[in-house]
Design a protein around this motif. Sequence first.
Motif, short mmCIF file in Angstrom:
data_model
loop_
_atom_site.label_atom_id
_atom_site.label_comp_id
_atom_site.label_asym_id
_atom_site.label_seq_id
_atom_site.Cartn_x
_atom_site.Cartn_y
_atom_site.Cartn_z
N ASP A 186 -1.46 -3.10 -3.17
CA ASP A 186 -0.42 -2.73 -4.12
C ASP A 186 -0.98 -1.79 -5.19
O ASP A 186 -0.25 -1.05 -5.82
CB ASP A 186 0.12 -3.99 -4.81
CG ASP A 186 0.68 -4.97 -3.82
OD1 ASP A 186 1.77 -4.70 -3.31
OD2 ASP A 186 0.00 -5.97 -3.53
N LEU A 187 -2.28 -1.90 -5.40
CA LEU A 187 -2.91 -1.07 -6.42
C LEU A 187 -4.28 -0.64 -5.94
O LEU A 187 -5.05 -1.45 -5.39
CB LEU A 187 -3.07 -1.87 -7.72
CG LEU A 187 -3.98 -1.23 -8.79
CD1 LEU A 187 -3.35 0.02 -9.38
CD2 LEU A 187 -4.32 -2.21 -9.89
N ILE A 188 -4.58 0.66 -6.12
CA ILE A 188 -5.95 1.11 -5.92
C ILE A 188 -6.49 1.48 -7.28
O ILE A 188 -5.91 2.29 -7.99
CB ILE A 188 -6.02 2.33 -4.98
CG1 ILE A 188 -5.59 1.91 -3.57
CG2 ILE A 188 -7.43 2.89 -4.94
CD1 ILE A 188 -5.63 3.03 -2.56
N TYR A 189 -7.56 0.80 -7.68
CA TYR A 189 -8.19 1.09 -8.96
C TYR A 189 -9.52 1.76 -8.66
O TYR A 189 -10.30 1.27 -7.86
CB TYR A 189 -8.41 -0.22 -9.73
CG TYR A 189 -9.14 -0.03 -11.04
CD1 TYR A 189 -8.44 0.36 -12.18
CD2 TYR A 189 -10.51 -0.25 -11.14
CE1 TYR A 189 -9.11 0.54 -13.38
CE2 TYR A 189 -11.17 -0.07 -12.34
CZ TYR A 189 -10.47 0.32 -13.45
OH TYR A 189 -11.12 0.50 -14.65
N ARG A 213 -8.29 10.12 -0.29
CA ARG A 213 -8.63 9.64 1.03
C ARG A 213 -8.34 8.14 1.17
O ARG A 213 -8.01 7.65 2.24
CB ARG A 213 -10.12 9.90 1.30
CG ARG A 213 -10.35 10.47 2.68
CD ARG A 213 -11.80 10.75 2.89
NE ARG A 213 -12.24 11.98 2.26
CZ ARG A 213 -13.52 12.24 1.97
NH1 ARG A 213 -14.45 11.36 2.21
NH2 ARG A 213 -13.85 13.38 1.42
N ASN A 214 -8.48 7.41 0.07
CA ASN A 214 -8.23 5.97 0.12
C ASN A 214 -6.75 5.62 -0.01
O ASN A 214 -6.38 4.45 0.15
CB ASN A 214 -9.02 5.26 -0.97
CG ASN A 214 -10.45 4.97 -0.53
OD1 ASN A 214 -10.70 4.04 0.22
ND2 ASN A 214 -11.37 5.81 -0.97
N SER A 215 -5.93 6.62 -0.33
CA SER A 215 -4.52 6.31 -0.58
C SER A 215 -3.80 5.83 0.68
O SER A 215 -2.69 5.32 0.59
CB SER A 215 -3.80 7.52 -1.19
OG SER A 215 -3.81 8.59 -0.27
N ILE A 216 -4.44 5.97 1.86
CA ILE A 216 -3.81 5.46 3.09
C ILE A 216 -3.66 3.95 3.06
O ILE A 216 -2.88 3.39 3.81
CB ILE A 216 -4.62 5.86 4.36
CG1 ILE A 216 -6.08 5.43 4.20
CG2 ILE A 216 -4.50 7.31 4.67
CD1 ILE A 216 -6.84 5.45 5.53
N PHE A 217 -4.40 3.28 2.20
CA PHE A 217 -4.32 1.81 2.16
C PHE A 217 -3.18 1.32 1.27
O PHE A 217 -2.94 0.14 1.15
CB PHE A 217 -5.63 1.23 1.63
CG PHE A 217 -6.81 1.53 2.51
CD1 PHE A 217 -6.85 1.07 3.81
CD2 PHE A 217 -7.86 2.30 2.04
CE1 PHE A 217 -7.92 1.36 4.63
CE2 PHE A 217 -8.94 2.59 2.86
CZ PHE A 217 -8.97 2.12 4.16
N LEU A 218 -2.49 2.28 0.62
CA LEU A 218 -1.50 1.89 -0.38
C LEU A 218 -0.16 1.53 0.26
O LEU A 218 0.29 2.22 1.18
CB LEU A 218 -1.33 3.06 -1.35
CG LEU A 218 -1.14 2.75 -2.82
CD1 LEU A 218 -2.17 1.76 -3.31
CD2 LEU A 218 -1.22 4.03 -3.63
N ARG A 219 0.45 0.47 -0.25
CA ARG A 219 1.80 0.11 0.18
C ARG A 219 2.76 1.17 -0.35
O ARG A 219 2.49 1.85 -1.33
CB ARG A 219 2.15 -1.25 -0.45
CG ARG A 219 3.45 -1.84 0.04
CD ARG A 219 3.81 -3.06 -0.80
NE ARG A 219 2.78 -4.09 -0.79
CZ ARG A 219 2.53 -4.88 0.26
NH1 ARG A 219 3.23 -4.76 1.35
NH2 ARG A 219 1.59 -5.79 0.18
N GLU A 220 3.91 1.31 0.33
CA GLU A 220 4.89 2.27 -0.17
C GLU A 220 5.30 1.88 -1.58
O GLU A 220 5.64 0.71 -1.83
CB GLU A 220 6.09 2.28 0.76
CG GLU A 220 6.67 3.66 0.92
CD GLU A 220 7.83 3.67 1.91
OE1 GLU A 220 7.53 3.65 3.11
OE2 GLU A 220 8.99 3.67 1.45
N GLY A 221 5.24 2.83 -2.48
CA GLY A 221 5.56 2.52 -3.87
C GLY A 221 4.39 1.94 -4.64
O GLY A 221 4.52 1.60 -5.81
N GLY A 222 3.24 1.81 -3.98
CA GLY A 222 2.06 1.28 -4.66
C GLY A 222 1.49 2.29 -5.66
O GLY A 222 1.84 3.47 -5.62
#
Lengths: 285, 202
Positions: free
Chosen positions: B118-121, B135-144
């Motif tokens: 839900d959050l990438i910090y 590059r890491n944003s692929i792990f984000l949920r939609e709207g994350g």
Amino acid sequence: MQSYWFGDVDEHGCAPYRGGPEALGKRLESLKFSPATFVPFDWRDAGTCSFTHDREEYIRKLRELCFYLADAGITRQYESRDAELLQMVRTLDQLDEVSNVLTERALEWHRTINPAFSRKYMRLPKQKLLPMMKRGGSPAFRQVINEIEQLASVRTALMKEVSRRADDVVPNCSALLGGLVAARLVSQAGSLATLSRLPGSSIQVLGARTALFSHMRGGTPPPKHGIIFQHRRVHNAPKEVRGKVARVLASKLAIAARLDQYRQEIVPEFIEIAQTTIDNAGRTV
Amino acid sequence: MIWVENVLVSPGEGGVYGERMMKEFRVWDPYRSKLAAYYYLGGEFELHQDMVVLYLGAANGTTVSHVADYAGTVYAIEFAPRPMQDLVAVARRRNNVIPLMADAAQPERYAPLLEVADLIYQDIAQPEQVTIAIRNSIFLREGGRMLIMLKTRSIDTAEIPGIVLERSLAALEAARITVLDTKWLDPYHKDHAAIVCSPVSD
């Protein structure tokens, strides 16, 4: 099909992988991923997969695996040949610092005991100054002086060991630079692997960070040498060619570091040519 | 976020790094943690109990421990062995922290261990910090959301921090990531900016 740490998932369901952390770790290494097709695992879709009963257990099993991987990774890093050399040379440099600070303080102390202590002694090397100071003062004072002398002998022993270790771990760099300075170079770079990936121009100014950044920010003259200044052929060179010697030496060191990292043995043919080139750079016409 | 007498705190077992305690809460120092500084400066993006957080650049696990007090699960990525030892020690005492020894610049190496976040910090000192975040944003949920602590001096020592920030924002927008908020972390952290952003959903 998508592969995750616990098994493979496709439209038909999921095939859990059976095995402990070690087997799972091995399996992970063999998996290949491309960011373009990767779909991250979503716990909310885990209903189809019955390898665990609830999220708590999922996390517990994953944590077990991750602790295993982290411990293995840390051990692997510390097993590299340069890890101990790094700590040794940093300890050595810190011993110097401590011993200098203590000597200075003892000198101040000595001057209050013996106000006639002449300034001309100040220029004496430490080894001569200390026995002279030990003649006076309280038992505690003499004890401090003894400790400083003790530190000096520890330092000498450690220095020999650093040189020996450097000859073993970075033989080519040591041949060009001497073991101690070579070890400091590795320490400044962080590891032999990092050093071997640096270009010669970076190696040349390694350890001259303040001068380098003041050059980049404010246009002061660029530093000619960092740690490699401690090598005799650099600091003994006439001023007008010192920069040239540093540059040639650094570029040869870049090659030497790569040999040390990947061949892990001394390469006499290279050393011979490199030494001549460096010596020639120091000749003034 | 929990505030006690205008001091940011987090609920959890203390004694992680010698932090002060206030009424059973752990004091979260804005001078030590960039995330705490973000909240002191009025940051609106809050952590909550059912969040999965991907934490890039976990270091010794001090900020990680506070994030874990608020969030559901924290995947903590750290590369260097020395801080990793501390991070593992922190993670052993917190059931919702998963320590991963990996390079954040190579997400494909740890991808199978993660889940949708839900959050990438991100708090890493790398010149390619923004590229790594993208590059890491692929792990984000939609709207994350992504929360990037931009270290302008690590990106370019010589450039003016404001210009580094502008360039970073442009790079994010070019990767179809909408920037929602930016904040300089002065006076707590010099030349650091917090960026809150979110990928555009297709």
